[in-house]
Design a protein around this motif. Structure first.
Motif, mmCIF file in Angstrom:
data_model
loop_
_atom_site.group_PDB
_atom_site.id
_atom_site.type_symbol
_atom_site.label_atom_id
_atom_site.label_comp_id
_atom_site.label_asym_id
_atom_site.label_seq_id
_atom_site.Cartn_x
_atom_site.Cartn_y
_atom_site.Cartn_z
ATOM 1 N N ALA A 25 3.110 7.836 8.753
ATOM 2 C CA ALA A 25 4.101 7.652 9.817
ATOM 3 C C ALA A 25 3.464 6.977 11.030
ATOM 4 N N ARG A 26 2.254 7.414 11.404
ATOM 5 C CA ARG A 26 1.553 6.807 12.548
ATOM 6 C C ARG A 26 1.190 5.348 12.299
ATOM 7 N N LEU A 27 0.983 4.998 11.033
ATOM 8 C CA LEU A 27 0.533 3.645 10.696
ATOM 9 C C LEU A 27 1.671 2.680 10.379
ATOM 10 N N ALA B 62 0.705 17.488 7.886
ATOM 11 C CA ALA B 62 -0.426 16.780 8.491
ATOM 12 C C ALA B 62 -0.738 15.504 7.712
ATOM 13 N N SER B 63 -0.717 15.598 6.391
ATOM 14 C CA SER B 63 -0.976 14.416 5.575
ATOM 15 C C SER B 63 0.128 13.377 5.753
ATOM 16 N N GLY B 64 1.355 13.824 5.881
ATOM 17 C CA GLY B 64 2.476 12.912 6.071
ATOM 18 C C GLY B 64 2.504 12.242 7.425
ATOM 19 N N ILE C 145 6.770 9.698 -0.820
ATOM 20 C CA ILE C 145 6.170 8.382 -1.079
ATOM 21 C C ILE C 145 6.414 7.500 0.137
ATOM 22 N N TRP C 146 5.324 6.958 0.642
ATOM 23 C CA TRP C 146 5.356 6.066 1.801
ATOM 24 C C TRP C 146 4.786 4.708 1.370
ATOM 25 N N ARG C 147 5.379 3.636 1.878
ATOM 26 C CA ARG C 147 4.890 2.298 1.516
ATOM 27 C C ARG C 147 4.852 1.393 2.746
ATOM 28 N N LEU C 148 3.896 0.478 2.673
ATOM 29 C CA LEU C 148 3.781 -0.564 3.691
ATOM 30 C C LEU C 148 3.544 -1.866 2.952
ATOM 31 N N LYS C 149 4.387 -2.853 3.246
ATOM 32 C CA LYS C 149 4.265 -4.165 2.603
ATOM 33 C C LYS C 149 3.383 -5.078 3.453
ATOM 34 N N ARG C 150 2.626 -5.907 2.757
ATOM 35 C CA ARG C 150 1.800 -6.902 3.441
ATOM 36 C C ARG C 150 2.712 -7.909 4.131
ATOM 37 N N VAL C 151 2.383 -8.235 5.330
ATOM 38 C CA VAL C 151 3.194 -9.190 6.091
ATOM 39 C C VAL C 151 2.627 -10.587 5.962
ATOM 40 N N VAL D 34 0.871 -1.184 0.000
ATOM 41 C CA VAL D 34 0.000 0.000 0.000
ATOM 42 C C VAL D 34 0.901 1.225 0.000
ATOM 43 N N GLU D 35 0.487 2.218 -0.764
ATOM 44 C CA GLU D 35 1.286 3.425 -0.924
ATOM 45 C C GLU D 35 0.448 4.657 -0.585
ATOM 46 N N ILE D 36 1.102 5.632 0.039
ATOM 47 C CA ILE D 36 0.501 6.940 0.300
ATOM 48 C C ILE D 36 1.484 7.985 -0.215
#
Length: 176
Positions: free
Chosen positions: A144-146, A138-140, A170-176, A128-130
């Motif tokens: 960071a919190r997640l 504020a959007s950034g 660009i922020w990313r979170l990989k599925r675990v 997932v990308e933001i």
């Protein structure tokens, strides 16, 4: 890819697929917040009214049917407080969010992003990308919190909203 649920909720917010009957409420909330939103989002930079809301609702229904984007109203109780959505890419899902000017600082964007992230992973997205303008702190703060990781910057494509620097984080979170 499977279509997301039309309603997602936690104890504080509900994300509900936009419906045509929300036209007046969307126009009122986004219109009242156009200066606040327009600083960062080009779609509100020149005001937001009934016509823009109608166009958005028509486009979001079409995009949902085509599997391109999945847009939701963010509700706190029965009050419309903003919007959030998922954009499909071949290798990831990108999420975005906005809040009306009277509804910031209450955790609604973070909760909406958390719900969309969980739904994206449920649907099988590997990542997932933001993205947000580097000046929009504020959007950034939401990714960071997640637990997302900032992976870099890129030049934003014009046209730019007035407060934007022209550089997207660009922020990313990989599925675990």
């Amino acid at each position: 890819m499977e279509t997301p649920a039309e309603t997602l909720a936690d104890e504080a917010v509900t994300l509900r697929r936009w419906q045509p009957e929300q036209l007046e409420t969307l126009a009122a909330v986004a219109g009242d917040s156009a200066a606040h939103l327009g600083a960062w989002m080009i779609w509100a930079a020149y005001g937001y009214g009934r016509r823009e809301a109608a166009d958005f609702l028509e486009n979001t229904a079409k995009n949902w049917a085509e599997g391109k984007t999945y847009d939701f109203a963010i509700l706190a109780g029965e009050d419309l407080v903003g919007g959030a959505g998922m954009i499909t890419h071949p290798d990831r899902i990108e999420i975005g969010y906005w809040l009306g000017r009277h509804h910031t600082g209450r955790g609604y964007a973070t909760r909406a992003a958390r719900l969309l992230t969980a739904e994206a992973f449920r649907l099988g997205a590997p990542e997932v990308e933001i993205r947000h303008d580097e000046k929009n702190l504020a959007s950034g703060a939401v990714p960071a919190r997640l637990g997302f990781t900032m992976t870099g910057d890129e030049a934003a494509e014009p046209p730019l909203a007035p407060a934007c620097a022209g550089v997207n984080r660009i922020w990313r979170l990989k599925r675990v």
